[in-house]
Write an enzyme that holds these catalytic residues in place. Structure first.
Site, PDB file in Angstrom:
ATOM      1  N   HIS A 237      -9.331 -49.481  37.517  1.00 31.24           N
ATOM      2  CA  HIS A 237     -10.444 -48.889  37.526  1.00 31.24           C
ATOM      3  C   HIS A 237     -11.535 -49.904  38.400  1.00 31.24           C
ATOM      4  CE1 HIS A 237     -13.648 -46.389  36.270  1.00 31.24           C
ATOM      5  NE2 HIS A 237     -14.305 -47.080  35.308  1.00 31.24           N
TER       6      HIS A 237
ATOM      7  N   HIS B   9     -17.774 -50.678  30.848  1.00 29.68           N
ATOM      8  CA  HIS B   9     -18.777 -49.836  31.369  1.00 29.68           C
ATOM      9  C   HIS B   9     -19.585 -49.383  30.349  1.00 29.68           C
ATOM     10  CE1 HIS B   9     -17.198 -48.855  35.593  1.00 29.68           C
ATOM     11  NE2 HIS B   9     -18.216 -49.642  35.728  1.00 29.68           N
TER      12      HIS B   9
ATOM     13  N   HIS C 128     -13.487 -36.788  29.572  1.00 30.18           N
ATOM     14  CA  HIS C 128     -14.550 -37.742  30.718  1.00 30.18           C
ATOM     15  C   HIS C 128     -14.695 -37.073  31.774  1.00 30.18           C
ATOM     16  CE1 HIS C 128     -15.503 -41.146  32.873  1.00 30.18           C
ATOM     17  NE2 HIS C 128     -15.795 -41.866  31.969  1.00 30.18           N
TER      18      HIS C 128
ATOM     19  N   ASP D 214     -10.824 -45.227  31.646  1.00 29.53           N
ATOM     20  CA  ASP D 214     -10.930 -44.800  33.026  1.00 29.53           C
ATOM     21  C   ASP D 214     -10.207 -45.459  33.782  1.00 29.53           C
ATOM     22  OD1 ASP D 214     -13.315 -43.514  31.849  1.00 29.53           O
ATOM     23  OD2 ASP D 214     -15.040 -44.989  33.043  1.00 29.53           O
TER      24      ASP D 214
ATOM     25  N   ASP E 180     -20.780 -46.418  29.254  1.00 26.38           N
ATOM     26  CA  ASP E 180     -20.556 -45.215  28.774  1.00 26.38           C
ATOM     27  C   ASP E 180     -19.243 -45.372  27.605  1.00 26.38           C
ATOM     28  OD1 ASP E 180     -19.009 -45.603  31.212  1.00 26.38           O
ATOM     29  OD2 ASP E 180     -18.486 -43.580  31.115  1.00 26.38           O
ATOM     30  N   HIS E 181     -18.714 -46.596  27.734  1.00 28.03           N
ATOM     31  CA  HIS E 181     -17.437 -46.888  27.099  1.00 28.03           C
ATOM     32  C   HIS E 181     -17.769 -47.944  25.728  1.00 28.03           C
ATOM     33  CE1 HIS E 181     -14.617 -44.401  29.548  1.00 28.03           C
ATOM     34  NE2 HIS E 181     -15.461 -44.853  30.037  1.00 28.03           N
TER      35      HIS E 181
HETATM   36 ZN   LIG Z   1     -16.303 -43.964  32.204  1.00 30.60          ZN
HETATM   37 ZN   LIG Z   2     -15.614 -46.617  33.952  1.00 36.78          ZN
END
Ligand SMILES: [Zn+2]
Ligand SMILES: [Zn+2]
Length: 306
Positions: free
Chosen positions: A181, A93, A272, A204, A95-96
């Site tokens: 996830h 993802h 997070h 996550d 954001d990672h």
């Molecule tokens: Zn995330």
């Molecule tokens: Zn994620």
């Protein structure tokens, strides 16, 4: 203090400790754990940087996740980019992973000349190839103009498809566990056992037995948190909403406390935060995490050294 007095004391090491960069060498621990970014979700936030953390053992940096701005957060934390040795991506993802390639590129710009091994789910190797293709214009000019050694031979991408031991070197053992996830095909949590401390990063995930097993007896568990009340009404009205997706792919903060208790960790670090900047959630993170966990609860923030 007069300049001459200062220089004399500094030369003697008497005040050296006060002049270390922020976040650096403030502890005698060999295994340093620094939160670089503690936001959750793909959009940039005012108050928190995107997810990333670094574990520094004897000056060697092991980075977990590469949210946007990870290189600058390392600089702000006082961790030299040239110390980068391993990068672990929990899942794909943005954001990672948005700055996965950028971290390595900027570390090279800052003087990195040593190998970097990167680990994460497929298609990490292909992403690495594409990043180098995208960045060729910059890299080629710097090799020619600045006489730098090429970066590509230093970067080794390893795709993980299952849990187990990932890295074992003279400083750490790093293990991965597959967590849950959805809709991401495969997501990992990582545990780093250093010479004097152990830390687990959940990535996550929903509540995961594999994560509980990975975190068993660890000193520190850095776990994602979600405040379900913020999404309940919207999710009830729309089965295909983002609210429903969030509820189904993250862990309610109250359950995070249960997980920490079950795993028997000493310290639980919340990170997070989903949602961001919600007054009810901000009031509730720590009390809800403490409800079922007897150990220490830390509200994560950027550049916090745990
Ligand atoms: Zn995330
Ligand atoms: Zn994620």
């Amino acid at each position: 203090m007069r300049r001459r007095t200062f220089l004399r004391l500094a030369a003697g090491g008497a005040i050296a400790a006060r002049w270390t960069p922020r976040g650096a060498a403030q502890t005698s621990r060999r295994t340093r754990i620094v939160l670089l970014g503690t936001a959750g979700g793909p959009t940039p936030k005012r108050g928190r940087a995107a997810p990333a953390s670094v574990v520094v053992v004897d000056g060697v940096a092991y980075v977990v996740d590469c949210g946007n701005g990870v290189a600058r957060q390392m600089v702000l934390a006082g961790v030299e980019l040239t110390r980068l040795r391993h990068v672990f991506i929990t899942h794909h993802h943005s954001d990672h992973n948005a700055d996965f390639g950028t971290l390595v590129l900027l570390a090279w710009a800052a003087g990195l000349r040593t190998d970097v091994d990167t680990w994460g789910p497929p298609p990490l190797a292909h992403m690495t190839d594409l990043f180098f293709e995208m960045s060729a214009a910059d890299i080629d000019v710097r090799v020619t103009d600045e006489g730098r050694a090429p970066l590509r031979p230093l970067v080794h991408a390893h795709e993980l498809k299952e849990g187990g031991v990932v890295v074992k070197d003279e400083r750490v053992v790093v293990r991965a566990a597959v967590v849950h996830h959805p809709m991401v095909p495969i997501a990992f949590a990582y545990r780093i056992d250093g010479p004097d401390r152990s830390v687990v990063f959940s990535g996550d995930t929903t509540r995961s037995d594999a994560l509980v097993a990975l975190a068993r007896g660890a000193d520190v568990l850095v776990h994602e948190v979600m405040f379900p009340d913020a999404y309940a009404a919207e999710a009830a009205g729309n089965a295909r909403s983002i609210a429903r997706h969030i509820l189904e792919s993250h862990t309610p903060v109250e359950d995070v406390g249960r997980i920490a208790q079950e795993a028997g960790v000493k310290t639980l670090v919340l990170s997070h935060f989903v949602p961001d900047n919600n007054a009810d959630a901000e009031r509730s993170w720590v009390p809800l995490a403490r409800k079922h966990f007897k150990g220490e609860v830390v509200l994560g923030r950027d550049l916090l050294e745990v």
